[in-house]
Enzyme design. Structure first.
Site, mmCIF file in Angstrom:
data_model
loop_
_atom_site.group_PDB
_atom_site.id
_atom_site.type_symbol
_atom_site.label_atom_id
_atom_site.label_comp_id
_atom_site.label_asym_id
_atom_site.label_seq_id
_atom_site.Cartn_x
_atom_site.Cartn_y
_atom_site.Cartn_z
ATOM 1 N N GLU A 44 44.609 43.061 38.171
ATOM 2 C CA GLU A 44 45.112 41.871 37.494
ATOM 3 C C GLU A 44 44.526 41.726 36.093
ATOM 4 O O GLU A 44 43.371 42.088 35.850
ATOM 5 C CB GLU A 44 44.806 40.587 38.276
ATOM 6 C CG GLU A 44 45.787 40.295 39.400
ATOM 7 C CD GLU A 44 45.244 40.698 40.749
ATOM 8 O OE1 GLU A 44 45.990 40.611 41.742
ATOM 9 O OE2 GLU A 44 44.079 41.103 40.818
ATOM 10 N N THR A 45 45.348 41.189 35.214
ATOM 11 C CA THR A 45 44.965 40.799 33.859
ATOM 12 C C THR A 45 45.398 39.351 33.691
ATOM 13 O O THR A 45 46.514 38.987 34.080
ATOM 14 C CB THR A 45 45.669 41.684 32.818
ATOM 15 O OG1 THR A 45 45.245 43.046 33.003
ATOM 16 C CG2 THR A 45 45.357 41.256 31.405
#
Length: 271
Positions: A44-45
């Site tokens: 995830e970002t």
């Protein structure tokens, strides 16, 4: 823009699950966010933005290499850590995060912990999905002790195996997953760790997530206070040479999921 990369759910450096956090991201487009999430190639970002809900301290958008999520656990804790470290001051004692799943409360103690959001899908898994799960995990149906939907946004279906050893031994067939996001849990007989957890989600651009807050929240809502104690520590990431430790506590009807957070990379990013 300011950038942080935060390791989540590990007390040792580089043994948890990293999340990339972009600060002050209000001016970015969806395409820019998606492109950066693909480029980081992390599970995830996230992007910190000004909240639209007056009850929130900040707004968070969460992206995988394959698209945006309404909620995810390790990005919630890692982004809260980054926001506080950058000088964010919550309006109240707890932090309140606005995201696609609504408002999420994060409390501060020895570590950060988020209040598990309500499940958007729960209940029995039908026979066709069970058969698909068995194909994807390459196990007979008799190996599954129990299964249920525990989806709080990412799409998790929960699968309980006999023990932690069975979880660690899994060798999935990635081509058989389709749209399934399968979280697998198995108990340890004794010791400080209650369970081993693995999170399989090839549709999101990573076959196996190292340490997963949303899945552990769903597992806690399913099993804490029943098959598992009301307070326990889950291990995740062992097969990936990580040492994730997720602390789960059921307090009345509210489940809290927490763990260690530390910044490992800090600087600026140009998008």
């Amino acid at each position: 823009m300011r950038f942080s990369q935060v390791d989540v759910f590990a007390s040792e450096p580089l043994r948890g699950n990293p999340v990339a956090v972009v600060h002050g991201a209000d001016g970015l487009t969806d395409d820019q966010m998606a492109a950066f999430a693909r480029w980081t190639n992390l599970s995830e970002t996230t992007f910190l933005l000004t909240p639209t809900d007056p009850a929130a301290d900040y707004r968070l958008r969460i992206w995988t290499p394959g698209g945006e999520l309404p909620f995810a656990g390790h990005p919630t804790l890692g982004s809260a850590h980054a926001w506080l470290e950058a000088g964010g001051v919550p309006a109240g004692e707890d932090l309140v995060q606005e995201c696609g799943a609504g408002l999420v409360t994060i409390r501060r103690g020895e570590t950060l912990a988020f209040a598990a959001p309500p499940l958007v899908r729960s209940g029995p898994v039908d026979a066709a999905d069970v058969a698909g799960i068995c194909r994807a995990l390459r196990v007979p149906e008799s190996a599954i002790v129990e299964s249920t939907w525990i989806d709080n946004g990412p799409g998790w279906v929960g699968v309980l195996l006999e023990d932690a050893a069975a979880v660690l031994a899994l060798d999935p067939d990635w081509a058989a997953f389709g749209d399934l996001k399968i979280g697998v849990v198995g108990p340890y007989a004794d010791g400080p760790l209650a369970v081993e957890v693995r999170a399989f989600c090839p549709g999101y651009g990573m076959p196996e997530d190292p340490v997963t807050g949303s899945l552990n929240a769903g597992i806690g809502q399913w099993l804490a206070g029943g098959r598992l104690p009301t307070s326990y520590v889950a291990s995740q990431g062992t097969v990936l040479q990580r040492a994730g430790r997720v602390h789960v506590v059921l307090e009345g009807s509210e489940l809290w999921v927490g763990g260690d957070t530390r910044t490992t990379v800090a600087g600026t990013v140009e998008l």
